[in-house]
Design a protein around this motif. Structure first.
Motif, PDB file in Angstrom:
ATOM      1  N   PRO A  44       0.847  -1.168  -0.043  1.00 15.75           N
ATOM      2  CA  PRO A  44      -0.001   0.049  -0.218  1.00 15.75           C
ATOM      3  C   PRO A  44       1.064   1.280   0.061  1.00 15.75           C
ATOM      4  CG  PRO A  44       0.024  -0.889   2.122  1.00 15.75           C
ATOM      5  CD  PRO A  44       0.704  -2.031   1.288  1.00 15.75           C
ATOM      6  N   LEU A  45       0.409   2.331  -0.644  1.00 11.83           N
ATOM      7  CA  LEU A  45       1.182   3.460  -0.610  1.00 11.83           C
ATOM      8  C   LEU A  45       1.776   4.103   0.901  1.00 11.83           C
ATOM      9  CD1 LEU A  45       2.757   4.968  -2.831  1.00 11.83           C
ATOM     10  CD2 LEU A  45       0.705   6.482  -3.016  1.00 11.83           C
ATOM     11  N   GLU A  46       0.929   3.922   1.629  1.00 15.99           N
ATOM     12  CA  GLU A  46       1.128   4.137   3.104  1.00 15.99           C
ATOM     13  C   GLU A  46       1.578   3.073   3.615  1.00 15.99           C
ATOM     14  OE1 GLU A  46      -1.070   5.778   7.128  1.00 15.99           O
ATOM     15  OE2 GLU A  46      -1.999   3.574   6.034  1.00 15.99           O
ATOM     16  N   GLY A  82     -11.553   9.650  -8.455  1.00 10.97           N
ATOM     17  CA  GLY A  82     -10.125   9.813  -9.101  1.00 10.97           C
ATOM     18  C   GLY A  82      -9.578   9.386  -7.760  1.00 10.97           C
ATOM     19  N   LEU A  83      -9.916   9.081  -6.882  1.00 14.12           N
ATOM     20  CA  LEU A  83      -9.084   8.701  -5.559  1.00 14.12           C
ATOM     21  C   LEU A  83      -9.892   7.556  -4.681  1.00 14.12           C
ATOM     22  CD1 LEU A  83      -9.884  11.077  -2.361  1.00 14.12           C
ATOM     23  CD2 LEU A  83     -10.555  11.650  -4.894  1.00 14.12           C
ATOM     24  N   GLN A  84      -9.080   6.706  -4.098  1.00 12.89           N
ATOM     25  CA  GLN A  84      -9.645   6.000  -3.295  1.00 12.89           C
ATOM     26  C   GLN A  84      -9.144   6.083  -1.892  1.00 12.89           C
ATOM     27  OE1 GLN A  84      -9.966   1.641  -4.810  1.00 12.89           O
ATOM     28  NE2 GLN A  84     -10.649   2.608  -6.785  1.00 12.89           N
ATOM     29  N   CYS A  85      -7.935   5.666  -1.363  1.00 17.11           N
ATOM     30  CA  CYS A  85      -7.454   5.829  -0.127  1.00 17.11           C
ATOM     31  C   CYS A  85      -6.894   7.151  -0.025  1.00 17.11           C
ATOM     32  CB  CYS A  85      -6.414   4.982   0.168  1.00 17.11           C
ATOM     33  SG  CYS A  85      -4.618   5.326  -0.452  1.00 17.11           S
ATOM     34  N   GLY A  86      -6.588   7.854  -1.047  1.00 15.31           N
ATOM     35  CA  GLY A  86      -6.468   9.294  -1.110  1.00 15.31           C
ATOM     36  C   GLY A  86      -4.869   9.750  -0.881  1.00 15.31           C
ATOM     37  N   PHE A  87      -4.058   8.520  -0.698  1.00 16.58           N
ATOM     38  CA  PHE A  87      -2.748   8.915  -0.321  1.00 16.58           C
ATOM     39  C   PHE A  87      -1.883   9.445  -1.703  1.00 16.58           C
ATOM     40  CE2 PHE A  87       1.371   7.693   1.667  1.00 16.58           C
ATOM     41  CZ  PHE A  87       1.087   8.146   3.339  1.00 16.58           C
ATOM     42  N   CYS A  88      -2.187   8.965  -2.441  1.00 19.24           N
ATOM     43  CA  CYS A  88      -1.398   9.460  -3.710  1.00 19.24           C
ATOM     44  C   CYS A  88      -1.985  10.735  -4.213  1.00 19.24           C
ATOM     45  CB  CYS A  88      -1.609   8.500  -5.062  1.00 19.24           C
ATOM     46  SG  CYS A  88      -3.043   8.443  -5.599  1.00 19.24           S
ATOM     47  N   THR A  89      -3.178  11.190  -4.029  1.00 18.87           N
ATOM     48  CA  THR A  89      -3.974  12.067  -4.383  1.00 18.87           C
ATOM     49  C   THR A  89      -3.292  13.537  -4.566  1.00 18.87           C
ATOM     50  OG1 THR A  89      -5.930  10.875  -3.710  1.00 18.87           O
ATOM     51  CG2 THR A  89      -6.294  12.954  -4.510  1.00 18.87           C
ATOM     52  N   PRO A  90      -2.830  14.207  -3.305  1.00 17.79           N
ATOM     53  CA  PRO A  90      -2.360  15.291  -3.337  1.00 17.79           C
ATOM     54  C   PRO A  90      -1.117  15.471  -4.584  1.00 17.79           C
ATOM     55  CG  PRO A  90      -2.420  14.532  -1.187  1.00 17.79           C
ATOM     56  CD  PRO A  90      -2.796  13.451  -1.862  1.00 17.79           C
ATOM     57  N   ILE A 140       2.960   6.682  -8.128  1.00 19.97           N
ATOM     58  CA  ILE A 140       2.317   5.471  -7.938  1.00 19.97           C
ATOM     59  C   ILE A 140       1.205   5.694  -7.392  1.00 19.97           C
ATOM     60  CG2 ILE A 140       2.480   3.085  -6.951  1.00 19.97           C
ATOM     61  CD1 ILE A 140       4.557   3.562  -9.107  1.00 19.97           C
ATOM     62  N   CYS A 141      -0.107   4.982  -7.886  1.00 20.51           N
ATOM     63  CA  CYS A 141      -1.259   4.768  -7.225  1.00 20.51           C
ATOM     64  C   CYS A 141      -1.372   3.398  -6.957  1.00 20.51           C
ATOM     65  CB  CYS A 141      -2.239   5.543  -7.951  1.00 20.51           C
ATOM     66  SG  CYS A 141      -3.877   5.204  -6.866  1.00 20.51           S
ATOM     67  N   ARG A 142      -1.942   3.026  -6.020  1.00 22.02           N
ATOM     68  CA  ARG A 142      -2.116   1.334  -5.706  1.00 22.02           C
ATOM     69  C   ARG A 142      -3.606   1.245  -5.691  1.00 22.02           C
ATOM     70  NH1 ARG A 142       0.306  -2.101  -6.927  1.00 22.02           N
ATOM     71  NH2 ARG A 142       0.324  -3.514  -5.068  1.00 22.02           N
ATOM     72  N   CYS A 143      -4.387   2.285  -5.622  1.00 19.03           N
ATOM     73  CA  CYS A 143      -5.791   1.982  -5.506  1.00 19.03           C
ATOM     74  C   CYS A 143      -6.505   2.162  -6.801  1.00 19.03           C
ATOM     75  CB  CYS A 143      -6.243   3.138  -4.629  1.00 19.03           C
ATOM     76  SG  CYS A 143      -5.570   2.823  -3.094  1.00 19.03           S
ATOM     77  N   THR A 144      -6.156   3.090  -7.789  1.00 22.34           N
ATOM     78  CA  THR A 144      -7.274   3.281  -8.919  1.00 22.34           C
ATOM     79  C   THR A 144      -6.819   2.657  -9.992  1.00 22.34           C
ATOM     80  OG1 THR A 144      -5.946   5.328  -9.527  1.00 22.34           O
ATOM     81  CG2 THR A 144      -7.678   5.640  -7.749  1.00 22.34           C
ATOM     82  N   GLY A 145      -5.729   1.937 -10.074  1.00 24.60           N
ATOM     83  CA  GLY A 145      -5.429   1.507 -11.517  1.00 24.60           C
ATOM     84  C   GLY A 145      -5.211   2.582 -12.426  1.00 24.60           C
TER      85      GLY A 145
HETATM   86  S1  FES Z   1      -5.815   6.304  -4.284  1.00 23.67           S
HETATM   87 FE1  FES Z   1      -4.790   4.967  -2.843  1.00 23.67          FE
HETATM   88  S2  FES Z   1      -2.773   5.144  -3.663  1.00 23.67           S
HETATM   89 FE2  FES Z   1      -3.881   6.593  -5.060  1.00 23.67          FE
END
Ligand code: FES
Ligand SMILES: Cc1cc2nc3c(=O)[nH]c(=O)nc-3n(C[C@H](O)[C@H](O)[C@H](O)COP(=O)(O)OP(=O)(O)OC[C@H]3O[C@@H](n4cnc5c(N)ncnc54)[C@H](O)[C@@H]3O)c2cc1C
Ligand code: FES
Lengths: 302, 793, 153
Positions: free
Chosen positions: B199-201, C95-103, C132-137
């Motif tokens: 996971p990214l985090e 465009g986001l799921q976990c939001g970590f890559c989003t900013p 890298i985004c791990r959530c949205t493909g």
């Molecule tokens: S939304 Fe989770 S890493 Fe991009």
């Protein structure tokens, strides 16, 4: 960053922040040279930092003093001077890629820049930093070797010029002395030339498994001169000199290009790593050499 | 999206609603563990072993302790004094918290440094001197059971080899008989390489022990906060009601955040010892080298068929590399997860599999990574075998699948290894995928290109998953049954707060669960607030993984809402002065049958339920309700995937040109979110198939310890996906939904591999192991494949 | 050393160690936790911010290097209460799921649209290829940027 070896972890504690270091901003090239002299061999030039800082985070590099040259806008240029293209050492990858004049004369550089790292890294990494890092996987080193450029190095006693192929003395080693700075790359512009660069990577943004660049100059259908640069393939000075020798003076036929590829492959010494085994890399040297030669020729157009 | 229209159309609350959680994230106002700063908080870093296998002679932390910014250093010896040097794993093995006797994998935890800032903590770990006595390691699972193999687990009394378990499923005799009588038998050896969810985090924790109140608060990247609380209570001896776990916003999980890692326990000990909050966040290298890996299955599969192409039986024998400690997360009864669902989507007579787990000098973990408890490996095995069979029979792989897929009238279907598939219409999904892809046209194009010397591949896969664990009678983790609770409070003005046991890592629970409750109560999703991730505020449950949130916790939420609705009916009857039986639930209101004018919504009813209105005996007022959902069965989502690739056989480069994915996850509560889940899984599949692998060398060095070496796909490797849907509701889920979080991760890798192998068919390639990097593709063509699990020679 | 960085239009003067990375200066020093950290090797782009006019990986830049310069983070993306079209796009297109890559993704998208108001899908993919985004493909990130391009840039 250590592109050539993916075993950087071995034996190292993973410490992901730099060790203590001193820092000073250089205000001019002279000032930078003064600082280098003052602080000695444990001081380092900090250009984009995109190789140095990752190494510092892993504590593979632990300089005592960083001399930040990012303020030296006078090292940030791409200019035509007579039959030369001059590129300042602090020119960012992105600037090289955006430059129309670079594209006009040296398509190989645009080909290479499109696949060096990623767009964000290219915004900040510099041409000079790439060359001075001297990572065997650094793409520009091979491109400049193919173009037979010249590096301008400034020291306390003045500037000196070194041929691109004499710039690197080994992995991570160059002729730049501790109190010197690379300030410029000069590329000769010659009529009848065409160039190309091709890289095979496991993924966008990854360092090359292997890459080859070529520049050819045609006279009628004969190869008047040729430069072939090999990245990450274990070529001496990033160049495939034997293949060049073979091709020079021969007609630019598909057979001859293939043969040149074969010679390039026979004369390089790639090492196995997670990007690929040695036989595969050697095979790449051959295939890519033939391909870039062919594309360079198609661009040469007399 | 193409496909069948949504079934539960009448329910206005379902649909592609934009997400409630986005508002904070797009402003940079999410709260991830590392964003939290408590007064006086200390920062920790872990010293890890550079060696894969070595006896520890001594650990000298005196120089680190003397560092002016260091507050404490904890070593294995310190933990041993408190009886905490070892902890139980999720598979009832034990794992070293900080090594005391020897290190068993590279990256293993040795000492925990607590300092006033994170830079100083990292400086100080360099000051710790460890003397090792190196031992030969075993990093190649295929040699782990050799007599000469070094013994990994000499800490286990009487343990003389590296065997973790032997396990079988299915009927061996019946299967052997089917194979003996079959016209055609083909087999294939394949490796599903070790990977990491990444996971990214990364994982991390803040432990804050308040000695005065005797209360431990943990801010933790946990996919399963309730289960963690119980485990911490057992481990530390702290009473469970004095432990609160807050799992705030998580930057992805995918299974990586299910286990308890040594760093968590160290942070707790450090906070208790120093009296201050202690934060520990993994570096990426720590995450990749020591956190929970996934897969690492060495499989041999065989498939038996008639000459006419009827699949008759399946056999598999598997060597499962579990690393140095058996820390896999799966229901206790199933040491190989749900691998025995490997008969896939096909109607066959008999199947048998045997799985042997081994210890190696590699990081512990296992299962984790959107795999639906090893269904990933199972689907890969059967889908590769079907393609190998199609090649042998000279039948188109789509045609062979169509001939053998289970037919709709066979559901509910009990497969040869005992799973009962709840519902499905498989041929419909495959036909839709083929129509979307223009399958016949693609095959024509492929033939044309082949004639010109171009290598284009078309790969299919059809998967069935079993998700939503699970029925409490036979599914538990460490004795905790896999049922989940939901608490629903309805305020006097009719606004609702739903507290759930599961934990979003990006799946959008705050939106989907609001839609579920809104749908049951005639509310707008805006009127339902979802609370999760705080054990002091939410009911017990086992957390989010294995695609279980909607199947289990979602069902609990619906059941709670239905209890509210039933209570509301009684109140409404009192308000309207009719009998409850005279009321019908229609358009989100209780209304009098035959008199649609007389109707009451939840808002009015809730106000009355809190008022002095006279209620029938036994009804105490308020509408709040709780439910615990014990799923009667898993749900069985399925899908048909088609991947088109272009391969350059001279360089070995692969480009994914198209990806068509038809998913059936039953009723879609929020189709936008469902599609997002599928997108993610397709990228996972492309990543797994083409680049992601954690490789080791003979010395046990982990060669996948950074994002430079453990490659994840970028936007450039991924095509624009083409999604389709069919809807076959689950007959036993209260709204007919099935899980979908892992479907595409499970289903897509074989489609990519099948596509690449199909492209290379003219060159005689029958199989190639993931990851299909340029080098491995080229070597497969040369007939000298690279081993995907060991360092390149 | 003492440095002054203008972050989202506000000057911040702090005493820092020269080795401090910009990402940690922003997150720990200034409490701007919208920018994230996701890797050790400059590969993931969770940390992308603008340094003057260009997106950079702030884990690979020293805070000292930003002395006397401007930094823009996700917290400075909206114009007062008005969301940037990119922020709207990410919401509209999931465009986001976990939001970590989003900013980081949004800051790169903003830069792209400033320089290329009508990018093709391929240009969007290229622009975010260092992240890298791990959530949205990536699918919906690409759609989000294209949405923003069509709706106010
Ligand atoms: S939304 Fe989770 S890493 Fe991009
Ligand atoms: C994720 C990532 C991927 C990458 N992928 C690739 C790739 O595929 N191909 C590729 O070619 N490169 C790649 N790079 C490297 C990138 O091109 C770097 O920017 C470049 O190598 C170094 O440039 P820099 O300006 O950042 O140098 P710095 O890191 O600042 O310096 C590097 C070294 O050169 C010295 N130095 C710098 N400038 C001078 C000068 N003018 N005179 C004397 N010494 C000097 C420094 O002291 C230091 O030792 C990648 C980098 C990253 C972070
Ligand atoms: S944190 Fe990964 S690139 Fe900066």
């Amino acid at each position: 960053m250590t592109g050539g070896s993916d075993e950087w972890w071995e034996g190292n504690a993973a410490v992901q922040v730099p060790a203590q270091v001193e820092y000073e901003k250089a205000t001019s090239v002279e000032h930078a040279l003064t600082l280098l002299t003052r602080y000695g061999p444990e001081s380092r030039i900090l250009a984009g930092g995109h190789s140095l800082i990752p190494m510092m985070k892993l504590r593979l590099a632990q300089p005592e003093m960083l001399i930040d040259i990012n303020g030296l806008t006078e090292l940030c240029y791409i200019t035509l001077a007579g039959n030369q293209l001059r590129i300042g050492a602090l020119t960012r990858h992105a600037q090289l890629l955006d430059s129309a004049v670079v594209g006009q004369y040296f398509a190989i550089l645009h080909d290479a820049e499109r696949v060096i790292a990623d767009p964000i890294v290219r915004n900040w990494g510099t041409v000079g930093g790439s060359l001075c890092q001297a990572d065997p996987s650094e793409d520009l080193s091979a491109a400049f070797a193919a173009l037979k450029g010249t590096m301008v190095i400034q020291g306390p006693g003045g500037a000196r010029e070194v041929a691109a192929r004499e710039f690197h003395t080994g992995p991570y080693q160059t002729v730049v002395r501790p109190a010197e700075i690379l300030i410029e790359v000069r590329l000769p512009i010659r009529a009848g030339g065409g160039s190309s660069y091709r890289k095979v990577a496991r993924r966008a943004g990854d360092w090359p498994v292997g890459a080859v660049g070529a520049a050819v100059w045609l006279e009628r259908d004969v190869v008047a001169d040729v430069g072939i640069g090999l990245t990450a393939l274990g070529a001496r000075n990033f160049a495939a000199a034997e293949a060049e020798d073979y091709l020079r003076g021969r007609p630019a036929t598909a057979d001859n290009l293939d043969r040149a590829g074969q010679i390039a492959a026979e004369n390089c010494r790639p090492v196995a790593d997670q990007r690929g085994p040695a036989d595969y890399k050697r095979h790449l040297a051959r295939v890519l050499t033939a391909r870039v030669l062919s594309e360079a020729l198609s661009r040469a157009g007399g | 999206m193409i496909g069948v229209r949504e079934k539960y159309e009448g329910n206005g609350a379902y649909g592609p609603l934009t997400r409630k959680e986005d508002a904070r994230f797009i402003r940079g106002r999410g709260t991830y563990v590392d964003d939290i700063k408590l007064p006086g908080m200390l920062h920790a870093a872990i010293l890890r072993s550079p060696l894969a296998h070595a006896r520890i002679v001594s650990v000298d932390a005196s120089a680190a302790r003397a560092h002016p910014r260091v507050e404490a250093v904890i070593t294995g010896a310190d933990l041993a004094e408190r009886g905490l040097a070892w902890m139980p794993t999720l598979s009832a093995d034990v794992q070293a918290v900080l090594a005391t006797d020897k290190v068993r994998f590279q990256g293993q935890e040795i000492a925990f440094v607590v300092a006033h800032d994170s830079y100083a903590a990292r400086d100080a770990i360099e000051l710790i001197a460890v003397e090792y006595d190196p031992l030969p390691p075993v990093s190649d699972a295929t040699t782990a059971l050799d007599a000469a193999a070094p013994l990994v687990r000499d800490d286990v009394p009487g343990k003389l080899d590296n065997r973790v378990f032997d396990w079988t499923a299915g009927d061996k005799a019946a299967t052997d008989e089917v194979f003996a009588g079959a016209d055609v038998v083909v087999g294939c050896d394949m490796v599903y390489p070790r990977s990491h969810p990444a996971p990214l985090e990364t994982c991390g924790i803040i432990a804050d022990f308040d000695a005065v109140r005797g209360k431990l608060t943990l801010w933790s990247t946990s996919q399963a906060p309730h289960a963690h609380r119980t485990i911490y209570a057992t481990l530390t001896g702290l009473p469970e009601h004095k432990i609160r776990i807050v799992s705030p916003d998580l930057g992805g999980g995918f299974g990586n955040k299910v286990p308890i890692y040594p760093g968590y326990l160290c942070a707790i000990v450090a906070s208790m010892a120093t009296g201050k909050p202690v934060k520990w966040m993994e570096d990426r290298s720590e995450n990749l080298m020591s956190g929970s890996f996934a897969r690492d299955y060495h499989m041999h599969g065989e498939i038996a068929a008639s000459a006419a192409g009827k699949i008759l039986g399946l056999r598999a024998s598997v060597l499962a590399d579990h690393g140095a400690f058996n820390a896999t997360a799966q229901p206790t009864k199933f040491p190989a997860g749900f691998f025995h669902i490997f008969t896939g989507s096909y109607d066959l007579r008999a199947a048998f599999c045997e799985v042997t787990g081994v210890y190696t000098n590699k990081a512990p973990g296992g299962v984790a990574y959107s795999c639906s408890f090893r269904v990933t490996e199972a689907v890969y095995l059967v889908e590769r075998l079907v393609d190998v069979l199609a090649r042998r029979l000279g039948v188109d792989p789509a045609e062979l699948r169509m001939r053998n897929l289970l037919r709709p009238e066979q559901f509910p279907y009990t497969c040869p290894t005992g799973w009962q598939y709840d519902s499905g219409d498989y041929p419909r999904a495959l036909r839709l995928a083929m129509d979307m892809a223009g399958y016949a046209e693609l095959r024509r194009e492929q033939a044309d290109r082949r004639a010109r010397g171009d290598y284009m591949g078309i790969g299919l896969s059809f998967f069935t998953e079993g998700v939503g664990a699970g029925p409490r009678s036979h599914m538990d983790i460490l004795g905790l049954a896999m049922a989940d609770g939901a608490d629903l409070r309805v305020h006097p003005t009719g606004k609702a707060v739903l507290a759930i046991s599961v934990q979003t890592q990006g799946q959008g629970h705050e939106t989907t669960f609001a839609q579920l409750v809104a749908g049951e109560l005639g509310l707008s999703p805006d009127e339902v607030e979802v609370v999760h991730g705080d054990t002091d505020q939410t009911p017990f449950g086992l957390g989010t993984y294995g695609s279980r949130s909607t199947p289990v916790s979602g069902a609990a939420a619906v059941m709670a809402a239905r209890k509210v609705r039933d209570r509301a009916r009684i109140v409404a009857a009192a308000m309207l002065e009719v009998a409850p039986d005279d009321l019908e639930w229609a358009e989100g209101t209780w209304r009098v049958r035959g008199d649609p004018e007389k109707a009451l919504g939840i808002g009015e009813i809730a106000m009355a339920a809190h008022s002095s209105i006279e209620l029938p005996a036994g009804v105490e007022g308020h509408l709040d309700a709780s439910a615990v959902y014990n799923p009667p069965n898993l749900t069985f989502p399925f899908g048909a995937y088609i991947c088109v690739t272009d391969v350059d056989p001279d360089t070995g480069e692969v480009a994914v040109r198209r990806f068509v994915a038809v998913d059936d996850c039953g009723v879609r509560i929020n189709p936008m979110i469902v599609e997002g889940q599928v997108h993610r899984g397709l990228a996972d599949g492309i990543g797994m198939a083409l680049m992601q692998a954690i490789v080791f060398d003979e010395a046990g060095n982990c060669l996948g310890g950074s994002f430079m070496d453990y490659l994840l796909p970028t936007a450039k490797e991924c095509p624009s996906y083409e999604l389709g849907a069919t809807v076959t509701p689950s007959p036993h889920h209260p709204v007919g939904a099935k899980g979908v979080g892992e479907s595409a991760t499970v289903g897509s890798p074989p489609a990519v591999v099948n596509s690449v192998v199909d492209a290379l068919a003219p060159l005689g390639v029958v199989h190639a192991d993931m990851p299909l990097t340029p080098a491995s593709v080229w070597r497969a063509i040369q007939g000298r494949p690279l081993r995907p699990d060991l360092a390149v020679e | 050393m003492k440095l002054t960085v203008t972050v989202n239009g506000t000057d911040h003067t702090r005493e820092v160690e020269p080795r401090l990375l910009l990402i940690h200066f922003l997150r720990d020093g200034l409490g701007l936790t919208g920018s994230h950290w996701g890797c050790d090797t400059s590969n993931c782009g969770a940390c992308v911010v603008w340094l003057d006019e260009t997106p950079v990986k702030s884990c690979t830049v020293l805070a000292a290097m930003a002395d006397g310069h401007r930094v823009r983070t996700v917290e400075g993306l909206a114009d007062g209460g008005r969301l940037d079209p990119v922020q709207e796009g990410f919401t509209q297109c999931h465009g986001l799921q976990c939001g970590f890559c989003t900013p980081g993704m949004m800051l790169t998208a903003r830069w792209l649209l400033d320089h290329n108001p009508s990018p093709s899908e391929a240009e969007v993919r290229e622009a975010i290829s260092g992240q890298i985004c791990r959530c949205t493909g990536y699918e919906n990130i690409v759609r989000s940027v294209l949405w923003a391009s069509r709706n106010g840039g």
